[in-house]
Design an enzyme around this catalytic site. Structure first.
Site, mmCIF file in Angstrom:
data_model
loop_
_atom_site.group_PDB
_atom_site.id
_atom_site.type_symbol
_atom_site.label_atom_id
_atom_site.label_comp_id
_atom_site.label_asym_id
_atom_site.label_seq_id
_atom_site.Cartn_x
_atom_site.Cartn_y
_atom_site.Cartn_z
ATOM 1 N N THR A 17 1.024 -1.339 0.171
ATOM 2 C CA THR A 17 0.046 -0.448 0.256
ATOM 3 C C THR A 17 1.175 1.730 0.276
ATOM 4 O O THR A 17 0.785 2.234 -0.370
ATOM 5 C CB THR A 17 -0.755 0.158 1.390
ATOM 6 N N ARG A 21 7.716 -3.055 2.028
ATOM 7 C CA ARG A 21 7.923 -2.912 3.937
ATOM 8 C C ARG A 21 8.011 -4.109 4.102
ATOM 9 O O ARG A 21 7.630 -5.731 3.564
ATOM 10 C CB ARG A 21 6.494 -2.665 4.233
ATOM 11 N N SER A 112 6.773 2.727 8.504
ATOM 12 C CA SER A 112 5.237 3.949 9.099
ATOM 13 C C SER A 112 5.350 3.305 10.913
ATOM 14 O O SER A 112 5.596 3.399 11.146
ATOM 15 C CB SER A 112 4.592 3.960 7.995
ATOM 16 N N HIS A 113 4.241 3.242 11.266
ATOM 17 C CA HIS A 113 3.339 2.316 11.802
ATOM 18 C C HIS A 113 3.731 0.936 12.521
ATOM 19 O O HIS A 113 3.699 0.628 13.558
ATOM 20 C CB HIS A 113 1.951 2.541 11.910
ATOM 21 N N LYS A 125 9.756 4.488 2.044
ATOM 22 C CA LYS A 125 8.424 4.816 0.944
ATOM 23 C C LYS A 125 9.217 5.483 -0.280
ATOM 24 O O LYS A 125 10.410 6.252 -0.460
ATOM 25 C CB LYS A 125 7.705 5.367 1.156
ATOM 26 N N ASP A 276 2.844 8.814 14.522
ATOM 27 C CA ASP A 276 3.289 7.134 14.043
ATOM 28 C C ASP A 276 4.762 7.037 14.176
ATOM 29 O O ASP A 276 5.420 8.370 13.923
ATOM 30 C CB ASP A 276 2.580 6.059 13.100
ATOM 31 N N ASP A 278 6.577 7.159 11.347
ATOM 32 C CA ASP A 278 7.242 8.834 10.555
ATOM 33 C C ASP A 278 6.221 10.237 10.380
ATOM 34 O O ASP A 278 6.793 10.856 9.803
ATOM 35 C CB ASP A 278 7.241 7.736 9.020
ATOM 36 N N ASP A 280 3.529 10.670 9.975
ATOM 37 C CA ASP A 280 2.307 10.741 8.954
ATOM 38 C C ASP A 280 0.619 10.395 9.570
ATOM 39 O O ASP A 280 -0.060 10.795 8.848
ATOM 40 C CB ASP A 280 2.389 9.958 7.467
ATOM 41 N N ARG A 281 0.897 9.952 9.951
ATOM 42 C CA ARG A 281 -0.825 8.991 10.988
ATOM 43 C C ARG A 281 -1.196 10.378 12.635
ATOM 44 O O ARG A 281 0.643 10.727 13.472
ATOM 45 C CB ARG A 281 -0.704 8.072 11.677
ATOM 46 N N THR A 343 -8.008 1.959 -0.793
ATOM 47 C CA THR A 343 -6.767 2.408 0.168
ATOM 48 C C THR A 343 -5.117 2.647 -0.310
ATOM 49 O O THR A 343 -4.872 2.242 -1.047
ATOM 50 C CB THR A 343 -6.953 0.945 1.515
ATOM 51 N N GLU A 362 -8.079 8.896 5.827
ATOM 52 C CA GLU A 362 -8.625 7.045 5.834
ATOM 53 C C GLU A 362 -8.969 7.236 6.538
ATOM 54 O O GLU A 362 -8.532 7.362 7.931
ATOM 55 C CB GLU A 362 -7.786 6.816 5.092
ATOM 56 N N SER A 364 -7.219 4.936 8.698
ATOM 57 C CA SER A 364 -5.985 4.140 8.956
ATOM 58 C C SER A 364 -5.436 5.571 10.250
ATOM 59 O O SER A 364 -4.241 4.937 10.082
ATOM 60 C CB SER A 364 -5.278 3.924 7.705
ATOM 61 N N LYS A 375 -0.520 11.520 4.040
ATOM 62 C CA LYS A 375 -1.042 12.378 5.593
ATOM 63 C C LYS A 375 0.808 13.349 5.507
ATOM 64 O O LYS A 375 1.438 13.136 5.930
ATOM 65 C CB LYS A 375 -1.501 11.351 5.822
ATOM 66 N N ARG A 494 -8.699 -7.306 6.556
ATOM 67 C CA ARG A 494 -9.552 -6.145 7.300
ATOM 68 C C ARG A 494 -11.033 -6.260 7.389
ATOM 69 O O ARG A 494 -11.465 -6.184 5.675
ATOM 70 C CB ARG A 494 -8.322 -4.949 6.896
HETATM 71 C C1 G16 Z 1 -0.323 3.044 5.001
HETATM 72 C C2 G16 Z 1 -0.854 3.670 3.660
HETATM 73 C C3 G16 Z 1 -2.399 4.264 4.007
HETATM 74 C C4 G16 Z 1 -3.287 3.049 3.882
HETATM 75 C C5 G16 Z 1 -2.622 2.125 5.506
HETATM 76 C C6 G16 Z 1 -3.413 1.104 5.571
HETATM 77 O O1 G16 Z 1 -0.404 4.556 5.861
HETATM 78 O O2 G16 Z 1 -0.325 5.210 3.467
HETATM 79 O O3 G16 Z 1 -3.230 4.981 2.622
HETATM 80 O O4 G16 Z 1 -4.273 3.579 4.723
HETATM 81 O O5 G16 Z 1 -1.271 1.969 5.213
HETATM 82 O O6 G16 Z 1 -2.762 0.269 4.579
HETATM 83 P P1 G16 Z 1 -3.418 -1.554 4.817
HETATM 84 O O7 G16 Z 1 -4.917 -1.226 5.156
HETATM 85 O O8 G16 Z 1 -3.132 -1.898 3.673
HETATM 86 O O9 G16 Z 1 -2.063 -2.000 5.836
HETATM 87 P P2 G16 Z 1 1.052 4.127 6.455
HETATM 88 O O10 G16 Z 1 1.167 4.982 7.365
HETATM 89 O O11 G16 Z 1 1.337 2.879 6.895
HETATM 90 O O12 G16 Z 1 1.921 4.741 5.124
#
Ligand code: G16
Length: 539
Positions: A17, A21, A112-113, A125, A276, A278, A280-281, A343, A362, A364, A375, A494
């Site tokens: 996404t 990772r 990320s998270h 990324k 989170d 990095d 962005d959340r 997503t 989103e 998330s 974000k 999910r």
């Molecule tokens: C990333 C994406 C988001 C997405 C999230 C969850 O966030 O940038 O757009 O909503 O993952 O994705 P999934 O449901 O496919 O696990 P981040 O903050 O992890 O970069």
């Protein structure tokens, strides 16, 4: 000296996404990062003469990967790299610096998270010149390259010292080390009413912000405590650590438990927030009160006029299909554009570039605007603080008023983690096949209105993406099923549950959604196929 190194491909370098990772241990394999980065450079026709942004959230392996990428960039003829001091940069800041410098691309080293450390996750990324993460058409090409790569280029040179600001040379490439916090602060000052928020704190308003030992600690200290005058001690866990001090840097009710417990105690601050890994959340809390990301997007959109940068009007708003429909009601009332995308933040970028939307978000825990193409965690928190300063209302009052005006979408995400990938794929395929037959069927109190895959046709580039399966019920409830694209441990299913109420606003979401959760398990045959009778994580 430029060295050409022979290598053999890895078969698993497909971006999910948001970038690549993986478990740190996989990334540490010989030539793993090198293969991936060279595959990117080759996919875009080389980087000769180009400028890139580089930094990371400071997690384990950041320091090593950053040196490899700088040396490879120099060997591939890049003209300039703009690098965050000591190798740190948040995802939102990277997007901002990329846009400001009209750079050709950028890397943020982050998962990320996801947890960090030797036994945690690492990731990369990759953003393109528009400031957002690369589109699927390009990541597909990169993946193809990664499966047949035979060599990469790297400069043989000592490691670059990233502790001092200013420019230096690595081979023929210029490296500019920048201070990312200041870049970000200036952007926030140009958007929000800092004097009003400052006055709010001067009048005794309190906040607790959990940086989760991740990248936004220094940003939050500077903005909330130093500039805006939040009481000393308002920012928690502000020193970024390679393993996030053992925390899981995911700002939600489960992983930001210490903050949540505090905000639900009698000692709670007026406002609670978290970011989170990095940056962005975001998570938003009031005194004994939690705002879902879906509601937060709707509330921010409805209150845009309080923010100096948006007060003259906004273009429109977008959400991912899995996010609740709350913001759709706001868009209708404001008579602005409204879009539902798959997503992944990258799907918002074309809508922003074409002035179709100003805000997006989103479920998330991501919210943002067209100020950048990612974000933005601190932005969302400042938006809330600005609304509170302008209205004098609490988080709970603002949210309750919103529900009274628009109704409430009770909303939760149920995650079933660590499922065997084949089992998960078959579950989704079989569910998709039976969707047409669900129409008109009744499950307890719920009757299916329609059931279909979510397909997005991008109005700008014409691409079409299928992401998730949606079951709509006659009472406006919805269930969305999809597989996560960010996990590193088997598959995560999910299941997003939504139920719309126009009168009952103060119920427990878990209770309100209990029977819908049962329906989701029945429709997708989750217990039979996965052995799980309950979700592993509820957010
Ligand atoms: C990333 C994406 C988001 C997405 C999230 C969850 O966030 O940038 O757009 O909503 O993952 O994705 P999934 O449901 O496919 O696990 P981040 O903050 O992890 O970069």
């Amino acid at each position: 000296m430029i060295k050409t190194v022979k290598t053999t491909p890895y078969t698993d370098q497909k971006m999910g996404t948001a970038g690549l990772r993986k478990k740190s241990k996989l990334v540490e394999q010989e030539n793993y990062v090198e293969n991936f980065v060279q595959s990117i450079f080759d996919a875009i026709g080389g980087v000769k003469g180009q400028t890139f942004i580089l930094g990371g959230d400071g997690r384990y392996y950041n320091k090593i990967a950053i040196q490899k990428i700088m040396k490879m960039s120099a060997a591939n003829g890049m003209k300039k790299m703009i690098v965050g001091q000591n190798g740190f940069i948040s995802t939102p800041t990277s997007s901002k610096v990329l846009l400001k410098n009209h750079a050709d691309g950028g890397f943020v080293l982050t998962a990320s998270h996801n947890p960090g450390g030797k036994n945690g996750d690492f990731g990369i990324k990759y953003a393109v010149a528009s400031g957002g993460q690369c589109p699927t058409s390009l990541s597909d090409k990169i993946f193809e390259n990664s499966k047949k790569i035979t060599e990469y280029k790297i400069l043989e040179a000592p490691d670059v010292d990233l502790s001092n600001l200013g420019t230096q040379k690595l081979g023929d490439m210029e490296i500019e080390v920048i201070e990312p916090v200041q870049e970000y602060v200036e952007m926030m000052e140009s958007i929000f009413d800092f004097p009003a928020i400052k006055k709010l704190f001067a009048n005794g308003f309190t906040m607790a912000f959990d940086a989760m030992n991740a990248v936004t600690g220094p940003y939050a200290l500077k903005i909330f405590e130093e500039i805006l005058g939040a009481p000393k001690g308002s920012v928690w866990n502000y020193v970024p650590m390679e393993d996030f001090g053992g925390l899981h840097p995911d700002p939600n009710l489960i992983y930001a438990k210490k903050l949540v417990d505090f905000m639900y105690s009698d000692k709670a601050a007026d406002f609670g927030g978290a970011n989170d890994g990095d940056g962005d959340r975001n998570m938003i809390l009031g005194k004994k009160f939690f705002v879902t990301p879906s509601d937060s997007l709707a509330i921010l959109t409805d209150n845009y006029k309080y923010i100096p940068a948006y007060k003259n009007g906004i273009y429109g708003v977008a959400k991912s299909a899995a996010t609740s429909t709350a913001v759709g009601r706001v868009a209708e009332a404001l008579n602005i554009g409204y879009y539902e995308v798959p997503t992944g933040w990258k799907y918002f970028c074309n809508l922003m570039d074409s002035n179709r939307i100003t805000f997006c978000g989103e479920e998330s825990f991501g919210t943002g605007s067209s100020h950048i193409r990612e974000k933005d965690g601190i932005w969302a928190i400042l938006f809330w603080l600005n609304i509170i300063a302008a209205t004098g209302k609490s988080v709970e009052e603002i949210t309750m008023e919103h529900w009274k005006k628009y109704g409430r979408s009770y909303y939760m995400r149920n995650d079933y983690d660590g499922i065997d990938i084949e089992v998960a794929n078959k579950l989704m395929a079989d569910l998709e096949a039976k969707l047409p037959s669900l129409k008109g069927k009744t499950f307890g109190a719920y009757t299916v209105l329609e059931a279909k895959p979510f397909i997005y046709n991008d109005p700008v580039d014409g691409s079409s993406t299928k992401n998730g399966l949606i079951v709509y019920f006659t009472d406006k409830s919805r269930i969305v099923f999809r597989l996560s694209g960010t996990g590193t441990n088997g598959a995560t299913l999910r299941v997003y549950l939504e139920r719309y109420e126009t009168e009952k606003f103060k119920e427990d979401p878990e209770k309100m959604l209990e029977s819908l959760a049962d329906v989701s398990r029945e429709i997708a045959e989750i217990p039979e196929r996965t052995g799980k009778v309950k979700a592993d994580v509820l957010t």
